[in-house]
Design an enzyme around this catalytic site. Structure first.
Site, mmCIF file in Angstrom:
data_model
loop_
_atom_site.group_PDB
_atom_site.id
_atom_site.type_symbol
_atom_site.label_atom_id
_atom_site.label_comp_id
_atom_site.label_asym_id
_atom_site.label_seq_id
_atom_site.Cartn_x
_atom_site.Cartn_y
_atom_site.Cartn_z
ATOM 1 C CG ASP A 1 -3.825 -2.684 3.662
ATOM 2 O OD1 ASP A 1 -4.626 -3.356 3.000
ATOM 3 O OD2 ASP A 1 -4.058 -2.339 4.831
ATOM 4 C CD GLU B 1 -7.044 -11.574 6.030
ATOM 5 O OE1 GLU B 1 -5.900 -11.705 6.472
ATOM 6 O OE2 GLU B 1 -7.611 -10.477 5.956
#
Ligand SMILES: *[C@@H]1O[C@H](CO)[C@@H](O)[C@H](O)[C@H]1NC(C)=O
Ligand SMILES: *[C@@H]1O[C@H](CO)[C@@H](O)[C@H](O)[C@H]1NC(C)=O
Ligand SMILES: *[C@@H]1O[C@H](CO)[C@@H](O)[C@H](O)[C@H]1NC(C)=O
Ligand SMILES: *[C@@H]1O[C@H](CO)[C@@H](O)[C@H](O)[C@H]1NC(C)=O
Length: 579
Positions: free
Chosen positions: A320, A515
């Site tokens: 996403d 991340e």
């Protein structure tokens, strides 16, 4: 199991199939729907919409709803001014994070064995620091959440766990696969076991695993990695009793994917069943409320609902968001975020993962002595392999491609997921593996010094160029390292070396793990998408430890000197990660 889907498919009513898109994201009239959510989020009191929906209620939901009603009655037919809303929040809500108590994993200890296998001294010292990060990422949910779940968006879980970090304060589904693999290397077997038990608990409660541990994630999942988590744990522990206990729940989760996320598709006269991401909730995501509202501005009600469902399906995919899910008005894999049509795509990686689930479930039954059940899952894996070859494999290009259900054609752009069946070993002919390596080599995706980008399209979304993501590097590297050719295994090592160098350089500059990273940045964190890059970071740490374990004898930190006193262009403070 797919009868319903077949019917829907042949009547070309795929979107509306078998469900009710008017379902709310969850039953809470504070966290998932209603005027408080709407007014607070659209007033933009906080930088990130996730902030409000992570706040704890100070009084029962009925009381807070009534207080808001009274406040609205004082000023009928107007949107409350920000100051009033802030005051209302101060009285009725607590800051996010109050649902956790400090917790240091008791099974953490110095010097796990795998460190000894890392030859490069810099890398070994660094691995020890990564190992230490588990302590700051451990969370335990307070008993109050169990006693009064109605006051929290947090879903109660019986065991403590390791979170990704940053804005991701709660447990996440697919992240946890790489976290657990790292924990097992760190010899934190109890923590890994507890996390798996949490996921089994969630399957037993919801029939599937929500995206993460919040009520607003209750109606969507994430890539199904639970069976592989159990496989990792079983390989580390050889605990057959655990396997026997977990297996019925794993089969229940598999049943959810086959019952609620499969479609039948006919190619060259033969019918195949494959899976997709699909969430029948046509409302803005509470945690990204204003983004979703603004994106849908100007669309008809029906198109809005469809877009919100497809954005949710995008979130369910883990990607996403990405140009991978775009389908424009002509049916091409082209457009903008507004053209996200995730549910109309059969994804290569999801189907590879389910193929691996089927093989792994067969192996579990075999270990436990149930040959008939093992054979049934072997047959499911064989059918999947046939379907993947018939629908997703392209002989001319030599790779697997997502399939567009609207146009009945494949999407030929490069995405790292085009190689996922290599990792799952979900193909029948060895030459397909070798062809896929050739495809990768000529794709243009190997030209970057800091990892393999998610795609070669710079869409501004997170799951596109120039971002490189830890789980995708791991899947690609393991896929290549599974192949018999020396060439493919050398490439796997080269990619591991690039990735470790990137993580290491970023660590020396920022003292943090991120991340995602930028393939051009020599240690620059990634960007784009809906929120600032997050640090912590669960899966990054897990993947780095796995690569350091697998290739520790040969990896090097390189001779590159990092200049001292580099400016830190970081917007997030390290304290965020400790919230
Ligand atoms: C809202 O107003 C009603 C009627 O005046 C009152 O009974 C109720 O206690 C109020 N609710 C709150 C939470 O203040
Ligand atoms: C508020 O709006 C409703 C419906 O639009 C209307 O019936 C009502 O009279 C309005 N109230 C005030 C105080 O303007
Ligand atoms: C799956 O689909 C069935 C209908 O086919 C429905 O009854 C069930 O609630 C769905 N399960 C979940 C977890 O959404
Ligand atoms: C995508 O759309 C743009 C703008 O309409 C167009 O220029 C481009 O050729 C399209 N690309 C593909 C692959 O269809």
């Amino acid at each position: 199991m797919c009868r319903l889907m077949l019917l829907c498919f042949s009547s070309a009513a795929l979107v509306a199939c078998g469900g009710d898109a008017s379902l709310p994201p969850c039953d809470s009239q504070i966290y998932c729907t209603g005027p408080i959510l709407h007014q607070v989020q659209t007033a933009k009191l906080f930088d990130d919409d996730k902030y409000f929906v992570d706040m704890k209620l100070k009084a029962a939901p009925d009381v807070v709803l009534s207080a808001f009603q009274n406040l609205s009655n004082e000023m009928p037919n107007v949107t409350l001014p920000p100051a009033k809303l802030q005051e209302f929040l101060d009285v009725n809500f607590e800051k996010p994070g109050s649902e956790f108590e400090p917790w240091t994993p008791p099974d953490w200890h110095d010097k796990p064995k795998f460190l000894e296998g890392i030859a490069d001294q810099n890398l070994r010292d660094w691995a020890e620091k990564i190992h230490k990060l588990w302590k700051s990422l451990g969370r335990k949910i307070r008993a109050g959440v169990k006693d009064h779940p109605e006051l929290y968006s947090q879903i109660y879980l019986p065991n403590p766990f390791v979170v990704p970090g940053g804005r991701f304060r709660e447990i996440y589904y697919w992240d946890s696969y790489w976290i657990i693999n790292g924990l097992l290397l760190s010899e934190m077997t109890d923590t890994a076991h507890g996390m798996i038990q949490n996921f089994l608990y969630l399957v037993n409660r919801y029939g599937f695993i929500p995206n993460g541990g919040r009520v607003y994630y209750e109606r969507r999942s994430q890539p199904p990695f639970l069976t592989l988590m159990v496989e990792s744990y079983y390989q580390a522990s050889k605990d057959k009793d655990f396997l026997r206990e977990a297996l019925p729940t794993l089969e229940r989760e598999y049943g959810f994917w086959m019952e609620n996320r499969s479609v039948a598709v006919t190619v060259d006269g033969a019918q195949h069943v494959l899976n997709r991401y699909h969430v029948e909730v046509g409302l803005p995501r509470p945690e990204s409320y204003t983004d979703d509202l603004e994106l849908a501005e100007g669309l008809s009600e029906a198109r809005k609902e469809q877009l919100w469902m497809d954005l949710r399906a995008g979130a369910e995919s883990g990607w996403d968001f990405s140009s991978r899910w775009y389908i424009d008005g002509d049916g091409h894999n082209n457009g903008t975020l507004k053209e996200t049509r995730t549910s109309q795509i059969l994804p290569t990686d999801l189907n590879a993962l389910l193929c691996l689930n089927e093989k792994t479930l067969a192996s579990f039954h075999r270990v436990l002595g149930d040959g008939d059940s093992a054979a049934a899952y072997d047959r499911a894996a064989a059918r999947r392999q046939e379907a993947v070859e018939a629908v997703l494999w392209d002989e001319e290009r030599g790779a697997w491609f997502d399939y567009n259900l609207l146009t009945h054609s494949k999407h030929f752009e490069f995405y790292q997921s085009n190689l996922a069946p290599l990792w799952a070993q979900c193909y029948s002919r060895p030459e397909m593996g070798e062809k896929a390596v050739q495809y990768l080599k000529t794709s243009g995706a190997l030209q970057f010094p800091n990892g393999v980008p998610t795609s070669l399209r710079e869409s501004g979304q997170q799951w596109d160029y120039p971002n490189a993501w830890p789980p995708l590097q791991h899947v690609l590297i393991s896929g290549l390292s599974n192949l018999p050719s020396e060439d493919a295994r050398q490439l796997a090592f080269d990619l591991a070396q690039r990735w470790i160098k990137t993580n290491w350089l970023a660590y020396t500059k920022y003292d943090a793990m991120f991340e995602k990273y930028d393939v051009n940045g020599d240690g620059k964190p990634g960007g784009g998408g809906e929120y600032e890059v997050q640090l912590g970071f669960g899966w990054t740490n897990g993947v780095a430890l796995q690569l350091l374990d697998q290739y520790g004898a040969s990896l090097t930190s390189g001779s590159q000197q990092v200049s001292s006193g580099v400016a830190l262009p970081l917007v997030i403070s390290v304290s965020l990660m400790l919230q």
